[in-house]
Design a protein around this motif. Structure first.
Motif, PDB file in Angstrom:
ATOM      1  N   LEU A  32       0.829  -1.194   0.000  1.00  0.00           N
ATOM      2  CA  LEU A  32       0.000   0.000   0.000  1.00  0.00           C
ATOM      3  C   LEU A  32       0.867   1.248   0.000  1.00  0.00           C
ATOM      4  O   LEU A  32       2.047   1.203   0.361  1.00  0.00           O
ATOM      5  CB  LEU A  32      -0.919  -0.003   1.214  1.00  0.00           C
ATOM      6  N   THR A  89      -0.331   4.645   1.185  1.00  0.00           N
ATOM      7  CA  THR A  89      -0.639   5.725   2.127  1.00  0.00           C
ATOM      8  C   THR A  89      -1.223   5.180   3.425  1.00  0.00           C
ATOM      9  O   THR A  89      -1.753   4.062   3.477  1.00  0.00           O
ATOM     10  CB  THR A  89      -1.659   6.715   1.529  1.00  0.00           C
ATOM     11  N   GLY A 133      -3.923   0.195  -8.165  1.00  0.00           N
ATOM     12  CA  GLY A 133      -4.238  -0.385  -6.866  1.00  0.00           C
ATOM     13  C   GLY A 133      -3.213  -1.412  -6.449  1.00  0.00           C
ATOM     14  O   GLY A 133      -2.275  -1.711  -7.188  1.00  0.00           O
ATOM     15  N   THR A 152     -10.312  -4.419  -5.375  1.00  0.00           N
ATOM     16  CA  THR A 152      -9.134  -3.739  -4.835  1.00  0.00           C
ATOM     17  C   THR A 152      -7.853  -4.478  -5.198  1.00  0.00           C
ATOM     18  O   THR A 152      -6.800  -3.865  -5.397  1.00  0.00           O
ATOM     19  CB  THR A 152      -9.249  -3.616  -3.308  1.00  0.00           C
ATOM     20  N   MET A 162      -7.807  -0.629   4.764  1.00  0.00           N
ATOM     21  CA  MET A 162      -7.551  -2.051   4.532  1.00  0.00           C
ATOM     22  C   MET A 162      -7.733  -2.839   5.827  1.00  0.00           C
ATOM     23  O   MET A 162      -8.252  -3.961   5.829  1.00  0.00           O
ATOM     24  CB  MET A 162      -6.145  -2.263   3.982  1.00  0.00           C
ATOM     25  N   GLU A 177      -4.898   4.342   3.048  1.00  0.00           N
ATOM     26  CA  GLU A 177      -5.132   3.033   2.433  1.00  0.00           C
ATOM     27  C   GLU A 177      -4.959   1.913   3.455  1.00  0.00           C
ATOM     28  O   GLU A 177      -5.750   0.977   3.506  1.00  0.00           O
ATOM     29  CB  GLU A 177      -4.166   2.826   1.263  1.00  0.00           C
ATOM     30  N   LYS A 184      -7.691   5.926  -5.943  1.00  0.00           N
ATOM     31  CA  LYS A 184      -8.721   5.436  -5.028  1.00  0.00           C
ATOM     32  C   LYS A 184      -8.807   3.931  -5.206  1.00  0.00           C
ATOM     33  O   LYS A 184      -9.273   3.451  -6.247  1.00  0.00           O
ATOM     34  CB  LYS A 184     -10.067   6.094  -5.348  1.00  0.00           C
ATOM     35  N   ILE A 185      -8.342   3.171  -4.214  1.00  0.00           N
ATOM     36  CA  ILE A 185      -8.209   1.735  -4.392  1.00  0.00           C
ATOM     37  C   ILE A 185      -9.420   0.940  -3.924  1.00  0.00           C
ATOM     38  O   ILE A 185      -9.497  -0.264  -4.169  1.00  0.00           O
ATOM     39  CB  ILE A 185      -6.933   1.214  -3.695  1.00  0.00           C
TER      40      ILE A 185
END
Length: 493
Positions: A74, A76, A220, A188, A83, A79, A154-155
């Protein structure tokens, strides 16, 4: 109003199956790997009934064929935090902290998995999840470009975020929502061959580190491997070569043993895949990317802090003696050195238990043993089951084992190893021969203030503290002893 929620274990199981089907379509060689692992496992179970019996006793036999762990990276804190919430829907929680920066891999990580043995046996699906360390990018201008690229992406789909929020508000999801969650969450992790960055930016990121390019350069966190569990990783390594699947040069982790410990891992080399990079005119230009690969693992008994200290000591000793990073050119020499070093590590479950090196389940033996007489001769009421290694408890357990009233079964290691993770990452971003790092045997150890600071920063981004995996194993061992003694008392009545 009553609700019938689908259990998180069932949601995780369904997601794992969907993930495996998706990845096999994206990486057909993964299907060949699954077939090979299945062949090897069947052969081991047929030829070694003691291993089959052990897996029956620990509840692992039925889960063997569906065991998988994946890995994602990932970009950020936002994120990572979302998650965590997504995995919570599937009953998966952050266990362990791994800082791979010391091995030249610019990430820190945790593993999302179930916590209870019953849940793990129902669906042993884990995801090793890493967060990119953008602070390790030297070029300030490039760092800012990377941050800007990650801020734009944007995942997660809007629908999956809504379903996560519904799960949190209701305490669960009903059947239709659970089914939709699996479908939305899968998006995702899907591979996208069209990138949101230019080829020039990708090349700049690649020059910093292949993993940085893999994270920042894509839409992603595509799943980059999905790992089955084998009972004989050496046979799989040889089988890959025989089938024309190119394996990495070195099996990571401890050497081959009669009583496996911790985790051994290998993989087939990462695939070169066609990619379309966005250009300033809104179109795309062709290129390629190398990141996704096939990994295999063999799991052994979980080690106590004392056992882990000995493992780290012997691994460091072997790597210092080799004097270089293990690679294709020195593989045979490395294996010989490693095997020699680990001669100091007991290769017998009873010895591992007696020396406090590994964690075990205690199980009552339903046999002709005179449990009543055994219990009469031992003061079981005063056992400190929370600390089976104190003198009183240790002696009582020893007496019960000697009398054949209870047996030991190894608690499987459900987690990961920093050095092994770094070795797998590096070998699939570069040639093994270029993975030179004088301090790689120490990667992931957090013995200094900076390490603690890194963990605090990771947990802040995560939005929660990670579970201590050793404490989880200790609890499993203690609870198994309580259950064992209760069972013995029932048998004695």
């Amino acid at each position: 109003m009553s609700h019938t929620f689908i259990s998180s274990d069932d949601i995780r199981h369904n997601f794992s199956i969907a993930m495996s089907e998706m990845y096999q379509k994206e990486v057909p060689l993964y299907g060949d790997l699954i077939d090979l692992v299945s062949e090897v496992n069947t052969d081991v179970l047929n030829k070694q009934p003691d291993i089959r019996q052990q897996l029956v006793h620990t509840g692992e036999l039925d889960r063997l064929g569906m065991e998988r762990h994946g890995a994602i990276r990932l970009g950020t804190a936002a994120e990572l935090s979302m998650m965590r919430r997504l995995f919570a829907v599937m009953g998966m929680y952050p266990v362990g902290y791994y800082d791979l920066a010391a091995a030249g891999v610019p990430v820190y990580s945790t593993a999302f998995r179930a916590l209870e043995t019953s849940s793990l046996n129902k669906s042993p699906f884990r995801v090793f999840t890493s967060l990119l360390r953008l602070d390790l990018i030297d070029d300030e201008a490039l760092k800012q470009e990377a941050i800007a690229a990650l801020d734009k992406r944007k995942i997660f789909t809007d629908n999956v975020i809504s379903l996560i929020e519904r799960f949190e508000e209701q305490g669960g999801l009903m059947a239709a929502d659970a089914k939709q969650f699996v479908k939305e969450a899968l998006e995702t992790f899907r591979w996208h061959d069209k990138t949101p960055v230019s080829k020039a930016l990708y090349q700049q990121l690649l020059s910093q580190h292949g993993l940085i390019a893999d994270v920042v350069g894509f839409k992603g966190p595509h799943i980059n491997h999905l790992t089955p569990r084998t009972l004989d990783i050496d046979a799989v390594q040889a089988g890959m070569r025989a089938k024309g699947i190119p394996p990495k040069a070195i099996i990571e982790g401890p050497p081959r043993r009669r009583c496996p410990i911790l985790l051994r891992q290998t993989s087939f080399r990462a695939l070169e895949e066609a990619v379309n990079f966005k250009n300033p005119k809104g179109g795309y230009e062709t290129g390629h990317h190398t990141a996704r690969f096939g990994e295999i693992e063999q799991r052994g008994v979980a080690l106590t802090p004392k056992g882990r200290a000995l493992y780290d000591q012997l691994l460091s000793q072997a790597r210092r003696q080799l004097g270089a990073t293990p690679n294709a050119d020195n593989a045979l020499e490395y294996y010989q050195i490693l095997e020699s070093a680990f001669a100091a590590f007991p290769d017998d479950y009873q010895m591992l238990h007696d020396e406090g090196l590994a964690y075990f389940y205690y199980q009552a033996v339903d046999s002709d043993t005179d449990n009543a007489q055994t219990l009469d001769s031992i003061d079981v009421e005063n056992i400190d089951v929370e600390n089976v290694n104190n003198p009183l408890s240790k002696q009582v357990v020893t007496d019960l084992l000697d009398k054949g009233a209870i047996r030991l079964e190894p608690i499987v290691y459900e987690d990961f190893l920093p050095v092994s993770a770094a070795g797998i990452f590096q070998s699939n971003l570069h040639d093994d021969s270029t993975n030179d790092n004088e301090n790689d045997e120490n990667s992931g150890k957090q013995s200094n203030d900076k390490g603690h600071t890194n963990k605090e920063a990771f947990e802040k981004a995560l939005g929660a503290q990670v579970y201590d995996e050793l404490a989880l194993y200790q609890t499993l061992q203690a609870e198994s002893l309580k259950a064992c003694l209760h069972r013995m008392m029932q048998l004695a009545e």
